[in-house]
Write a protein that holds these residues in place. Structure first.
Motif, PDB file in Angstrom:
ATOM      1  N   PHE A 100       0.745  -1.163  -0.107  1.00 49.20           N
ATOM      2  CA  PHE A 100      -0.102   0.204  -0.141  1.00 49.20           C
ATOM      3  C   PHE A 100       0.832   1.364   0.010  1.00 49.20           C
ATOM      4  CE2 PHE A 100      -3.074  -3.169   1.197  1.00 49.20           C
ATOM      5  CZ  PHE A 100      -4.300  -2.458   0.964  1.00 49.20           C
ATOM      6  N   LYS A 101       2.174   1.136   0.045  1.00 49.63           N
ATOM      7  CA  LYS A 101       2.993   2.305   0.253  1.00 49.63           C
ATOM      8  C   LYS A 101       2.703   3.370  -1.067  1.00 49.63           C
ATOM      9  CE  LYS A 101       7.829   3.402  -0.514  1.00 49.63           C
ATOM     10  NZ  LYS A 101       9.339   2.915  -0.905  1.00 49.63           N
ATOM     11  N   GLU A 102       2.812   3.230  -2.453  1.00 51.79           N
ATOM     12  CA  GLU A 102       2.462   4.053  -3.257  1.00 51.79           C
ATOM     13  C   GLU A 102       1.201   4.468  -3.182  1.00 51.79           C
ATOM     14  OE1 GLU A 102       5.008   2.274  -3.209  1.00 51.79           O
ATOM     15  OE2 GLU A 102       6.360   3.050  -4.519  1.00 51.79           O
ATOM     16  N   LEU A 103       0.024   3.760  -2.919  1.00 53.43           N
ATOM     17  CA  LEU A 103      -1.416   4.399  -2.983  1.00 53.43           C
ATOM     18  C   LEU A 103      -1.247   5.366  -1.822  1.00 53.43           C
ATOM     19  CD1 LEU A 103      -4.049   4.421  -4.039  1.00 53.43           C
ATOM     20  CD2 LEU A 103      -4.484   2.194  -2.236  1.00 53.43           C
ATOM     21  N   LEU A 104      -0.740   5.001  -0.452  1.00 54.05           N
ATOM     22  CA  LEU A 104      -1.017   6.054   0.483  1.00 54.05           C
ATOM     23  C   LEU A 104      -0.311   7.200   0.496  1.00 54.05           C
ATOM     24  CD1 LEU A 104      -0.684   3.192   3.534  1.00 54.05           C
ATOM     25  CD2 LEU A 104      -2.737   4.527   2.897  1.00 54.05           C
ATOM     26  N   ASN A 105       0.999   7.063  -0.453  1.00 56.06           N
ATOM     27  CA  ASN A 105       1.690   8.328  -0.570  1.00 56.06           C
ATOM     28  C   ASN A 105       0.908   9.070  -1.507  1.00 56.06           C
ATOM     29  OD1 ASN A 105       4.194   8.563   1.338  1.00 56.06           O
ATOM     30  ND2 ASN A 105       4.909   6.630   0.238  1.00 56.06           N
ATOM     31  N   PHE A 106       0.292   8.536  -2.460  1.00 53.52           N
ATOM     32  CA  PHE A 106      -0.346   9.227  -3.593  1.00 53.52           C
ATOM     33  C   PHE A 106      -1.404  10.064  -3.024  1.00 53.52           C
ATOM     34  CE2 PHE A 106      -3.001   9.465  -7.614  1.00 53.52           C
ATOM     35  CZ  PHE A 106      -2.251  10.162  -8.283  1.00 53.52           C
ATOM     36  N   ILE A 107      -2.231   9.451  -2.203  1.00 60.71           N
ATOM     37  CA  ILE A 107      -3.543  10.241  -1.611  1.00 60.71           C
ATOM     38  C   ILE A 107      -3.027  10.940  -0.652  1.00 60.71           C
ATOM     39  CG2 ILE A 107      -5.014   8.407  -2.748  1.00 60.71           C
ATOM     40  CD1 ILE A 107      -5.442   7.523  -0.153  1.00 60.71           C
ATOM     41  N   LYS A 108      -1.907  10.723   0.057  1.00 58.53           N
ATOM     42  CA  LYS A 108      -1.482  11.806   1.202  1.00 58.53           C
ATOM     43  C   LYS A 108      -2.527  11.646   2.343  1.00 58.53           C
ATOM     44  CE  LYS A 108       1.170  14.577  -2.077  1.00 58.53           C
ATOM     45  NZ  LYS A 108       1.218  15.926  -2.299  1.00 58.53           N
TER      46      LYS A 108
ATOM     47  N   ALA B 239      18.243  -6.435  16.408  1.00 56.89           N
ATOM     48  CA  ALA B 239      18.981  -5.331  16.988  1.00 56.89           C
ATOM     49  C   ALA B 239      19.133  -4.083  16.437  1.00 56.89           C
ATOM     50  CB  ALA B 239      20.467  -5.846  17.128  1.00 56.89           C
ATOM     51  N   ASP B 240      19.030  -3.873  15.152  1.00 55.99           N
ATOM     52  CA  ASP B 240      18.958  -2.490  14.377  1.00 55.99           C
ATOM     53  C   ASP B 240      17.302  -2.068  14.584  1.00 55.99           C
ATOM     54  OD1 ASP B 240      21.299  -2.877  13.575  1.00 55.99           O
ATOM     55  OD2 ASP B 240      20.776  -3.728  11.726  1.00 55.99           O
ATOM     56  N   LEU B 241      16.392  -2.870  14.346  1.00 56.97           N
ATOM     57  CA  LEU B 241      15.044  -2.375  14.600  1.00 56.97           C
ATOM     58  C   LEU B 241      14.692  -1.707  15.864  1.00 56.97           C
ATOM     59  CD1 LEU B 241      13.204  -5.446  12.877  1.00 56.97           C
ATOM     60  CD2 LEU B 241      13.190  -3.036  12.143  1.00 56.97           C
ATOM     61  N   ILE B 242      15.253  -2.258  17.048  1.00 55.26           N
ATOM     62  CA  ILE B 242      15.167  -1.958  18.438  1.00 55.26           C
ATOM     63  C   ILE B 242      15.930  -0.643  18.535  1.00 55.26           C
ATOM     64  CG2 ILE B 242      15.893  -2.398  20.767  1.00 55.26           C
ATOM     65  CD1 ILE B 242      15.151  -5.413  20.199  1.00 55.26           C
ATOM     66  N   SER B 243      17.049  -0.421  18.024  1.00 52.77           N
ATOM     67  CA  SER B 243      17.638   0.706  17.962  1.00 52.77           C
ATOM     68  C   SER B 243      17.501   1.741  17.192  1.00 52.77           C
ATOM     69  CB  SER B 243      19.088   0.494  18.023  1.00 52.77           C
ATOM     70  OG  SER B 243      19.598  -0.031  16.696  1.00 52.77           O
ATOM     71  N   THR B 244      16.362   1.526  16.271  1.00 51.32           N
ATOM     72  CA  THR B 244      15.979   2.549  15.316  1.00 51.32           C
ATOM     73  C   THR B 244      15.436   3.971  15.980  1.00 51.32           C
ATOM     74  OG1 THR B 244      15.229   0.873  13.748  1.00 51.32           O
ATOM     75  CG2 THR B 244      14.379   2.978  13.416  1.00 51.32           C
ATOM     76  N   ARG B 245      15.875   4.877  15.257  1.00 50.69           N
ATOM     77  CA  ARG B 245      15.494   6.399  15.729  1.00 50.69           C
ATOM     78  C   ARG B 245      13.946   6.679  15.387  1.00 50.69           C
ATOM     79  NH1 ARG B 245      19.936   7.368  13.178  1.00 50.69           N
ATOM     80  NH2 ARG B 245      18.826   8.992  11.773  1.00 50.69           N
ATOM     81  N   LEU B 246      13.234   7.489  16.116  1.00 47.70           N
ATOM     82  CA  LEU B 246      11.694   7.512  15.702  1.00 47.70           C
ATOM     83  C   LEU B 246      11.676   8.328  14.184  1.00 47.70           C
ATOM     84  CD1 LEU B 246       8.822   8.054  16.643  1.00 47.70           C
ATOM     85  CD2 LEU B 246       9.490  10.184  17.341  1.00 47.70           C
ATOM     86  N   GLU B 247      12.618   9.070  13.790  1.00 46.92           N
ATOM     87  CA  GLU B 247      12.485   9.814  12.813  1.00 46.92           C
ATOM     88  C   GLU B 247      12.443   8.682  11.430  1.00 46.92           C
ATOM     89  OE1 GLU B 247      16.773  10.924  14.305  1.00 46.92           O
ATOM     90  OE2 GLU B 247      14.499  10.672  15.050  1.00 46.92           O
TER      91      GLU B 247
ATOM     92  N   GLY C  91       8.029  10.044   4.739  1.00 42.21           N
ATOM     93  CA  GLY C  91       7.302  11.307   4.359  1.00 42.21           C
ATOM     94  C   GLY C  91       6.685  11.754   5.726  1.00 42.21           C
ATOM     95  N   LYS C  92       5.913  12.788   5.542  1.00 49.38           N
ATOM     96  CA  LYS C  92       5.067  13.549   6.533  1.00 49.38           C
ATOM     97  C   LYS C  92       3.936  12.683   6.883  1.00 49.38           C
ATOM     98  CE  LYS C  92       2.852  17.792   7.652  1.00 49.38           C
ATOM     99  NZ  LYS C  92       2.570  19.090   7.009  1.00 49.38           N
TER     100      LYS C  92
END
Length: 684
Positions: free
Chosen positions: A501-509, A555-563, A568-569
């Motif tokens: 759904f990535k492209e669809l959701l980005n398309f309709i914002k 381990a990388d997922l646990i240490s992932t930063r919020l941003e 996108g927004k």
């Protein structure tokens, strides 16, 4: 010949707006208050002879422009500047004064279409061009005079906007030009432009505020009106119509004779009234005139057959009445177009239908759009070119007409407001359909089989399974109650497909929260499920690997930063994290996260009343089938304790139905979901 594009400027919600129109059906979809109705109103007010533009039709942004011009003029002393500078300022004022405008771009086939009626609007004789654009503008004739008149008004207490409402039409008028979209050339069409446009395209409409009646009084006679409209547009030369007209003529003659017999005495008295005075009363004759359309509307009763009983039309549901009425109206439009005299005939027909789903249940909505599509195709096969533009909030109409085997999503125009500005997303520009045909096929299948209300949602939540979907309303009440005031579309997709759904959701914002599981597995041991803290474990979740945050190792997922959890927004992912500095345990699934978050809750007791109204102490865990035999004082293995596949629904039901007797005592939402819902709740 067809309409290719419509543009609107400074009209109500449409500040600077354009929409491409399909050659058959165009679906205008989106949330409320995004300008769908304004589009239809703009078309009507600019093209119908009976309609006029008022100051209230100007967009709100125009009000600010009017005020800025007044401020600009007050800073200029026109009596003490040169004529040249005065001319420059007058041009600036004239150009900056708001205009309400409608652009209609036509497209034609030079080999097949007659260009007799369109020729006046064609500005380029290049044989490679097949377009013509009409500009209708409600604009000021003398802007400096308009604003000077305001500044010199007698009653200074009257504000600018109030003054414009009363005086604008003295200085504004409708103009029409043929324009070349590739240059600045434009040609004046003159004042009689509406009739010239009607020779090109006939606009017909069915509004959302249809007058329907399902009360016993049967005041509106919806079907009677619909059938009379249809009869009025029928070809009167056909044998069946001629027979009906002949019969009514004969009845008129017979009734005239009978009326004269019954009323002979009173007519005699009336004709001699005042004979001996200077007053002369005209001789009175009685005639009987039958208007066939009036007979159909007022003298024929429409009934619904129910077993062996005929029931009046008001006894039928509004949905059926609405469906039949719209089919009759649309058929009437086609009949009128087909039977128009040559001097009044348009090149093609454009029908505007506003929210046809009113009063109709989902299956009826699908029947409606199927029948309408068939009727348009039949008309086209008979040489009648029709474009249909529909505004709708119906997922079923989108599924039936907007997601087509051949056209995909191309008929959909998604209206959305971003930071107060209207955006129109044309699904012809949804390039993902070409870059990833497998994903596009999945989206068509999913939205067809399930629901399209994603196109009408204020916000979207995507979840993996039924447990999340069942518990979300409770979680929203606990941590983000303002979301209850929004229209939330909850899509149950599954971690393996969410990323599609990535492209669809980005398309309709549309602002979207993706709630998923960290899904830790052994990297070597046949990728079996394992505890999150297992060394070198990875995720099996396609969303986390392929979309957000695009990482594989746990381990990388646990240490992932919020941003890093944002696309996108408008899109954010949330998956299991540690609850706090004291509780660093990270769960693998939703159920495990709920237990981890609420260990003290499940260990606790609460007071309740027994059947004798005596206060008794109750173990919280006794209300949970999965936990009632667990000793919470021991060291617990939460991974083993969490519900297995067959136990998840029961666990969810126990959470949903838990009530802590006479105390205010409840479970808490896991941190990762709480943070996600709090972000989604905000309207930034």
């Amino acid at each position: 010949m067809r309409i290719k594009q419509i543009q609107v400027r400074n009209f109500r919600l449409l500040d600077n707006f354009s929409v491409n129109i399909e050659d058959d059906i165009t679906l205008i979809v989106g949330k409320n208050n995004t300008g769908k109705t304004s589009l239809f109103e703009a078309i009507n007010v600019f093209t119908k002879v009976s309609q006029e533009i008022s100051f209230e039709d100007f967009s709100l942004s125009s009000y600010l422009k009017f005020k800025k011009i007044v401020n600009f003029i007050t800073k200029i002393d026109f009596n003490n500047i040169s004529e040249k500078r005065k001319e420059i300022f007058e041009k600036i004022i004239q150009n900056q004064t708001p205009k309400v405008q409608l652009f209609i771009e036509f497209e034609y086939d030079i080999e097949k279409d007659s260009l007799v009626n369109l020729s006046e609007f064609i500005t380029d004789l290049n044989e490679k061009r097949n377009d013509a654009t009409v500009l209708i503008s409600f604009e000021s004739l003398n802007s400096l005079g308009l604003f000077s008149s305001f500044l010199n008004r007698e009653r200074k207490e009257i504000e600018l906007i109030s003054w414009l409402k009363e005086n604008l039409k003295k200085y504004y008028q409708l103009t029409c030009h043929a324009i070349d979209k590739d240059s600045n050339f434009k040609k004046d069409i003159g004042l009689n432009f509406k009739s010239k446009i009607e020779k090109i395209v006939s606009f017909e409409g069915i509004k959302a505020s249809r007058t329907l009646d399902d009360t016993k009084s049967d005041k509106n006679k919806t079907l009677a009106t619909g059938f009379s409209h249809y009869y009025r547009e029928r070809d009167k030369t056909k044998e069946d119509v001629k027979k009906l007209e002949d019969t009514l003529t004969k009845v008129s003659v017979d009734l005239k004779n009978e009326y004269e017999k019954v009323l002979r005495e009173v007519i005699h008295d009336l004709n001699h009234f005042g004979a001996s005075t200077p007053i002369s009363i005209p001789k009175i004759e009685i005639d009987s005139e039958f208007n066939s359309e009036a007979v159909i509307k007022n003298n024929i009763k429409y009934y619904y057959k129910h077993d062996d009983i005929n029931l009046p039309e008001s006894y039928n549901g509004l949905g059926y009445s609405n469906l039949i009425f719209m089919v009759l109206e649309l058929t009437s439009f086609i009949e009128r177009f087909k039977n128009s005299s040559e001097e009044k005939k348009s090149e093609f027909l454009t029908i505007l239908i506003e929210e046809p789903e009113a009063h109709m249940h989902p299956q009826m909505q699908q029947v409606f759009i199927k029948q309408i599509t068939n009727k348009i195709n039949d008309a086209k096969s008979n040489g009648i070119n029709i474009q249909l533009i529909i505004t709708t909030h119906s997922s079923h109409i989108i599924a039936e007409a907007g997601i087509d085997i051949k056209k995909g999503f191309d008929r959909i125009r998604y209206f959305n407001k971003i930071n107060g500005n209207l955006e129109v997303n044309d699904f012809n520009n949804f390039k993902h359909k070409k870059s990833d045909t497998e994903t596009f096929r999945f989206l068509k299948q999913y939205l067809n089989l399930h629901k399209c209300d994603i196109f009408f949602a204020d916000k979207v939540i995507m979840v993996e399974g039924i447990t999340e979907k069942m518990l979300l309303p409770l979680m929203i009440n606990k941590v983000a109650p303002e979301l209850n005031k929004k229209y939330i579309s909850i899509l149950e997709v599954g971690g393996a497909y969410t990323h599609k759904f990535k492209e669809l959701l980005n398309f309709i914002k549309v602002k979207t929260l993706v709630i998923t599981d960290i899904d830790s597995v052994h990297i070597d041991d046949n990728r079996k499920a394992c505890r999150v803290n297992t060394s070198n474990s990875v995720t099996s979740n396609a969303t986390l690997k392929n979309w957000l945050p695009k990482k594989d190792a746990i381990a990388d997922l646990i240490s992932t930063r919020l941003e890093e959890k944002f696309d996108g927004k408008f899109i954010r992912v949330c998956y299991q994290i540690a609850e706090n500095t004291e509780n660093q345990y990270t769960a693998r699934s939703l159920e495990e996260a709920i237990i981890n978050r609420n260990l003290n809750f499940f260990k606790n007791k609460y007071n309740d009343l027994d059947k004798d109204k005596k206060v008794v102490e109750v173990d919280v865990k006794s209300k949970f089938e999965l936990l009632k035999k667990i000793n919470f004082e021991e060291q617990l293995d939460l991974y083993e304790l969490s519900p297995k596949k067959g136990e998840k629904s029961q666990f969810a039901f126990d959470l949903m139905t838990f009530k802590a007797g006479i105390e205010d005592f409840s479970w808490e939402v896991p941190k990762y979901i709480g943070e996600g819902l709090e972000w989604l709740e905000k309207d930034e």
